[in-house]
Scaffold this motif. Structure first.
Motif, PDB file in Angstrom:
ATOM      1  N   ASP A 182       0.832  -1.324  -0.091  1.00 29.06           N
ATOM      2  CA  ASP A 182      -0.107  -0.144  -0.125  1.00 29.06           C
ATOM      3  C   ASP A 182       0.859   1.341  -0.026  1.00 29.06           C
ATOM      4  OD1 ASP A 182      -2.463  -1.237  -0.004  1.00 29.06           O
ATOM      5  OD2 ASP A 182      -2.621  -1.510   1.962  1.00 29.06           O
ATOM      6  N   SER A 183       1.959   1.352   0.757  1.00 30.09           N
ATOM      7  CA  SER A 183       2.685   2.642   1.045  1.00 30.09           C
ATOM      8  C   SER A 183       3.619   3.093  -0.151  1.00 30.09           C
ATOM      9  CB  SER A 183       3.527   2.381   2.193  1.00 30.09           C
ATOM     10  OG  SER A 183       4.535   1.322   2.120  1.00 30.09           O
ATOM     11  N   VAL A 184       3.913   2.106  -1.135  1.00 35.27           N
ATOM     12  CA  VAL A 184       4.498   2.256  -2.281  1.00 35.27           C
ATOM     13  C   VAL A 184       3.971   2.276  -3.696  1.00 35.27           C
ATOM     14  CG1 VAL A 184       6.763   1.852  -1.074  1.00 35.27           C
ATOM     15  CG2 VAL A 184       5.651   0.169  -2.255  1.00 35.27           C
ATOM     16  N   ILE A 185       2.939   1.427  -3.774  1.00 26.82           N
ATOM     17  CA  ILE A 185       2.251   1.250  -4.999  1.00 26.82           C
ATOM     18  C   ILE A 185       2.120   2.318  -5.875  1.00 26.82           C
ATOM     19  CG2 ILE A 185      -0.087   0.857  -4.558  1.00 26.82           C
ATOM     20  CD1 ILE A 185      -0.006  -1.816  -6.311  1.00 26.82           C
ATOM     21  N   ALA A 186       1.624   3.404  -5.269  1.00 27.57           N
ATOM     22  CA  ALA A 186       1.024   4.444  -6.146  1.00 27.57           C
ATOM     23  C   ALA A 186       2.411   5.262  -6.594  1.00 27.57           C
ATOM     24  CB  ALA A 186       0.313   5.727  -5.212  1.00 27.57           C
ATOM     25  N   ALA A 236       1.896 -21.473   2.015  1.00 25.70           N
ATOM     26  CA  ALA A 236       2.218 -19.926   2.757  1.00 25.70           C
ATOM     27  C   ALA A 236       2.624 -18.996   1.830  1.00 25.70           C
ATOM     28  CB  ALA A 236       3.464 -20.305   3.678  1.00 25.70           C
ATOM     29  N   LEU A 237       3.346 -19.143   0.964  1.00 26.74           N
ATOM     30  CA  LEU A 237       3.537 -18.201  -0.037  1.00 26.74           C
ATOM     31  C   LEU A 237       2.307 -17.564  -0.569  1.00 26.74           C
ATOM     32  CD1 LEU A 237       5.605 -16.422  -1.701  1.00 26.74           C
ATOM     33  CD2 LEU A 237       6.060 -18.457  -3.208  1.00 26.74           C
ATOM     34  N   LYS A 238       1.503 -18.618  -1.168  1.00 29.26           N
ATOM     35  CA  LYS A 238       0.146 -18.080  -1.815  1.00 29.26           C
ATOM     36  C   LYS A 238      -0.839 -17.328  -0.990  1.00 29.26           C
ATOM     37  CE  LYS A 238      -2.932 -21.488  -2.265  1.00 29.26           C
ATOM     38  NZ  LYS A 238      -3.549 -22.651  -2.599  1.00 29.26           N
ATOM     39  N   GLU A 239      -0.731 -17.603   0.509  1.00 28.87           N
ATOM     40  CA  GLU A 239      -1.470 -16.809   1.605  1.00 28.87           C
ATOM     41  C   GLU A 239      -0.923 -15.620   1.639  1.00 28.87           C
ATOM     42  OE1 GLU A 239      -4.414 -17.236   2.936  1.00 28.87           O
ATOM     43  OE2 GLU A 239      -4.317 -19.024   1.704  1.00 28.87           O
ATOM     44  N   LYS A 240       0.476 -15.244   1.600  1.00 22.37           N
ATOM     45  CA  LYS A 240       1.235 -13.906   1.550  1.00 22.37           C
ATOM     46  C   LYS A 240       0.892 -13.243   0.435  1.00 22.37           C
ATOM     47  CE  LYS A 240       4.787 -15.469   4.908  1.00 22.37           C
ATOM     48  NZ  LYS A 240       6.118 -15.925   4.823  1.00 22.37           N
ATOM     49  N   MET A 241       1.089 -13.837  -0.838  1.00 28.94           N
ATOM     50  CA  MET A 241       0.959 -13.048  -1.991  1.00 28.94           C
ATOM     51  C   MET A 241      -0.704 -12.479  -2.236  1.00 28.94           C
ATOM     52  SD  MET A 241       3.952 -12.907  -3.372  1.00 28.94           S
ATOM     53  CE  MET A 241       3.493 -12.362  -5.196  1.00 28.94           C
ATOM     54  N   LYS A 242      -1.608 -13.049  -1.556  1.00 26.15           N
ATOM     55  CA  LYS A 242      -2.921 -12.779  -1.717  1.00 26.15           C
ATOM     56  C   LYS A 242      -3.182 -11.285  -1.623  1.00 26.15           C
ATOM     57  CE  LYS A 242      -5.572 -16.965  -0.946  1.00 26.15           C
ATOM     58  NZ  LYS A 242      -6.467 -17.725  -0.336  1.00 26.15           N
ATOM     59  N   ARG A 243      -2.374 -10.647  -0.138  1.00 29.15           N
ATOM     60  CA  ARG A 243      -2.639  -9.469   0.085  1.00 29.15           C
ATOM     61  C   ARG A 243      -2.014  -8.587  -0.920  1.00 29.15           C
ATOM     62  NH1 ARG A 243       0.513  -8.401   5.262  1.00 29.15           N
ATOM     63  NH2 ARG A 243       2.507  -8.666   4.025  1.00 29.15           N
ATOM     64  N   TYR A 244      -0.993  -8.874  -1.546  1.00 25.56           N
ATOM     65  CA  TYR A 244      -0.355  -8.043  -2.405  1.00 25.56           C
ATOM     66  C   TYR A 244      -1.099  -7.916  -3.736  1.00 25.56           C
ATOM     67  CZ  TYR A 244       3.423  -7.872   0.909  1.00 25.56           C
ATOM     68  OH  TYR A 244       3.938  -7.664   2.140  1.00 25.56           O
ATOM     69  N   PHE A 245      -1.716  -9.039  -4.346  1.00 27.77           N
ATOM     70  CA  PHE A 245      -2.446  -9.288  -5.255  1.00 27.77           C
ATOM     71  C   PHE A 245      -3.795  -8.409  -5.200  1.00 27.77           C
ATOM     72  CE2 PHE A 245      -0.437 -13.502  -6.369  1.00 27.77           C
ATOM     73  CZ  PHE A 245       0.335 -12.956  -7.244  1.00 27.77           C
ATOM     74  N   GLU A 246      -4.328  -8.342  -4.142  1.00 32.04           N
ATOM     75  CA  GLU A 246      -5.456  -7.713  -3.788  1.00 32.04           C
ATOM     76  C   GLU A 246      -5.098  -6.101  -3.937  1.00 32.04           C
ATOM     77  OE1 GLU A 246      -6.850  -9.056  -0.170  1.00 32.04           O
ATOM     78  OE2 GLU A 246      -7.658 -10.918  -1.011  1.00 32.04           O
ATOM     79  N   ALA A 258      -2.453  -4.713  -5.552  1.00 30.37           N
ATOM     80  CA  ALA A 258      -2.440  -4.386  -6.861  1.00 30.37           C
ATOM     81  C   ALA A 258      -3.676  -4.167  -7.674  1.00 30.37           C
ATOM     82  CB  ALA A 258      -1.424  -5.289  -7.531  1.00 30.37           C
ATOM     83  N   GLN A 259      -4.617  -4.999  -7.551  1.00 30.65           N
ATOM     84  CA  GLN A 259      -5.818  -4.873  -8.246  1.00 30.65           C
ATOM     85  C   GLN A 259      -6.687  -3.791  -7.978  1.00 30.65           C
ATOM     86  OE1 GLN A 259      -6.399  -7.239 -10.675  1.00 30.65           O
ATOM     87  NE2 GLN A 259      -7.727  -6.007 -11.270  1.00 30.65           N
TER      88      GLN A 259
END
Length: 182
Positions: free
Chosen positions: A75-79, A147-157, A159-160
């Motif tokens: 969140d803090s850098v994506i923009a 575990a990686l899939k669970e962590k990545m979900k947050r970043y995919f959300e 980004a989307q």
């Protein structure tokens, strides 16, 4: 034979943004994993596939794809990045997760369906021990992938949400001010 050196006709230097370089690096990992899991000739070699999978879903030296996601998709850098670059990175990360999942399936099938000839060339005790170690390693890789899939979900959300927000068309309200369509 004597080889003639060819003169350099042109040279091109391309500067990539950090997010573009990360996208390119992940794209190479996808390519490598694909070639190891689905070789053009023959079947996947379990040990080689395990090496690549281990570096992909259980990296020891660098943080792997989760580190890339944290660096560019939080969140803090994506923009601070162009929407098209965020979208490209998200797409390649999704492809990475997909091919890692498929490669894990290939590894499991390869492990479970080892040719009898391979087993008979070793003494029975050593073969059983090796199979147990490989099965344990397979299970660890699958757990790390989950575990990686669970962590990545947050970043995919994240980004989307960013991509959708940035691609909303603007309309002009009655006072002439630009307003985003919600």
């Amino acid at each position: 034979t004597s080889e003639k050196l060819q003169p350099i006709v042109s040279e091109e230097h391309v500067d990539l943004e950090p997010i573009e370089a990360a996208t390119k690096a992940i794209r190479e990992k996808v390519r490598d994993l694909t070639l190891k899991a689905f070789p053009l000739e023959g079947q996947a070699k379990l040990k080689t596939l395990y090496q690549v999978l281990s570096g992909a879903v259980n990296p020891q030296v660098h943080g792997g794809v989760i580190e890339v996601a944290q660096a560019f998709l939080k969140d803090s850098v994506i923009a601070t990045y162009k929407t098209e670059h965020v979208e490209q990175l998200q797409d390649v990360l999704i492809r990475f997760m997909d091919i890692a999942k498929k490669a894990l399936r290939v590894a499991r099938k390869t492990l479970e369906h080892r040719p009898t000839a391979e087993r008979s060339t070793k003494d029975a005790a050593a073969a059983i021990e090796e199979e147990a170690k490989d099965m344990e390693f397979q299970n660890i890789l699958e757990e790390r992938f989950d575990a990686l899939k669970e962590k990545m979900k947050r970043y995919f959300e994240t980004a989307q949400t960013y991509i959708q927000r940035e691609s909303l068309p603007e309309i002009i309200d009655e006072e002439g001010a630009a307003a985003a369509v919600a």
